[in-house]
Design an enzyme around this catalytic site. Sequence first.
Site, PDB file in Angstrom:
ATOM      1  N   VAL A  46      18.059  57.209 -21.574  1.00 13.96           N
ATOM      2  CA  VAL A  46      18.934  57.869 -22.537  1.00 13.96           C
ATOM      3  C   VAL A  46      19.792  56.796 -23.188  1.00 13.96           C
ATOM      4  O   VAL A  46      20.602  56.145 -22.527  1.00 13.96           O
ATOM      5  CB  VAL A  46      19.840  58.921 -21.859  1.00 13.96           C
ATOM      6  CG1 VAL A  46      20.761  59.571 -22.881  1.00 13.96           C
ATOM      7  CG2 VAL A  46      18.989  59.981 -21.161  1.00 13.96           C
ATOM      8  N   CYS A  47      19.582  56.588 -24.484  1.00 10.51           N
ATOM      9  CA  CYS A  47      20.288  55.522 -25.195  1.00 10.51           C
ATOM     10  C   CYS A  47      21.575  56.043 -25.804  1.00 10.51           C
ATOM     11  O   CYS A  47      21.557  56.786 -26.786  1.00 10.51           O
ATOM     12  CB  CYS A  47      19.381  54.942 -26.281  1.00 10.51           C
ATOM     13  SG  CYS A  47      17.997  54.011 -25.623  1.00 10.51           S
ATOM     14  N   LEU A  48      22.680  55.664 -25.198  1.00 12.86           N
ATOM     15  CA  LEU A  48      24.006  56.034 -25.683  1.00 12.86           C
ATOM     16  C   LEU A  48      24.949  54.863 -25.475  1.00 12.86           C
ATOM     17  O   LEU A  48      24.940  54.226 -24.413  1.00 12.86           O
ATOM     18  CB  LEU A  48      24.544  57.247 -24.923  1.00 12.86           C
ATOM     19  CG  LEU A  48      24.139  58.643 -25.403  1.00 12.86           C
ATOM     20  CD1 LEU A  48      24.614  59.688 -24.416  1.00 12.86           C
ATOM     21  CD2 LEU A  48      24.697  58.931 -26.791  1.00 12.86           C
TER      22      LEU A  48
END
Length: 433
Positions: free
Chosen positions: A92-94
């Site tokens: 999850v790219c955050l």
Amino acid sequence: MSNAVTLRLTKELSEFTKNPDHQLFLHYDESNIMTIKAMITGPPDTPYCLGQFEFSLVFPKDYPTAPPKVTALTTNHGRTRFNPNIYAGGRVCLSILGTWRGNAGEQWSSAHGITSILLSIQSLMSDMPYRNEPGHDLEKDMSKLEPYNQKIRHETIRISICDRLEGFLGTPTASTSAIFEPLYANSVTSYDEFSDLSKRLFLAYYDIYQHTVQKESAVVSDGTPFYRAPFEFGGNKMDGKFGYASLAKRLEVIKTAIERETLEWISQSSQWIKDSTRMSSNLRRQYEQICEYYRENNTGGVEVELVEDNPFVWTFTLFGKPMSNYDGGMFKVQMVFHDSFPDIQPRVKFLTPMYHVHVTVDGVPFYAVGKPDDVRTHIIAITRLILEDEPSTNPSTHVNLEAAKLHFGTKEQRREYNRNARRCASRSTEYFE
């Protein structure tokens, strides 16, 4: 695990419980709160509309100085990328998780927590997720936005709903084997932390899922290959073909299976009563206390009874609020309990037709309770649906699409909603004759 980390997580979990969200859900073992499982339902009016997406959160020993490791679990066995920022492998790219570069002020800080993380993930599930991809050209890519949305809508229902619920319901029978896909069933079981919640949400959102299927099937033909975005490659993509006719049938079979499960609880309850289980005694005691409560308070708005003296099957009658749309109405509601209550919550249904934003066409109410083990709080929450003058504006609670459209529409549409509700109330007494 230090006491400081324990205290911080305990406080966050307590605050989360006190302020329940209709789209964010948590499960954890109190003996190890460093690992938490979360479920997020996709925001309405997006391609992820009311899909059920699971994530795991693993907290480090130096939390909240450092963020937790977050992994997407709803990935079709690592084969489906649901978003430019949610990879097939679970990444999850955050920026707040330190998994993506962000602008100043967007990085992780100790001010962030469980709720802000989940809301940030949910924000990725926007109405145009293609735009989450860095460097996209708005004018150049405009024609790609809807084709990308179309396949996400399809896979949200196929993977996060159909595959998921079929897995919870177990091995398909001979009559449904052509519809159920047992591959996914190997990865989830009826004992999954969210299986009961998922089934109840499915019953509430069933009409909405079918509405999406019908609407999309008129736009894209079955057998049409998915559009592949430029940023999808290798195993990190969402490939496939549209098959809405199959999804419509699968949704129907799942609903029938869950309803059959409720009937099985009633059949099994005779044995639970015979065995004098702890829950059999607990529910009977709660019934007696609730009857006493309504007698003492003399509210006149609720009448509760056991069906054939069975503590696992309750009915209660609600009386419409004077000077409201439901004035003069009498509405009977059924609650069926499992012996594992409250871990397994009751299946609730209006037996009398009810026209309301928060009640499905076939009578399933959408409601939340703060004390899931207290039956009276369930009754109060359901009663509140017809006693409060205004339904919630939260679209994730609008399970009757027609009623919601009319109530929150023009003045004339609102008047039509009121007329329908009054007709519902006037006809309700027919079911008691």
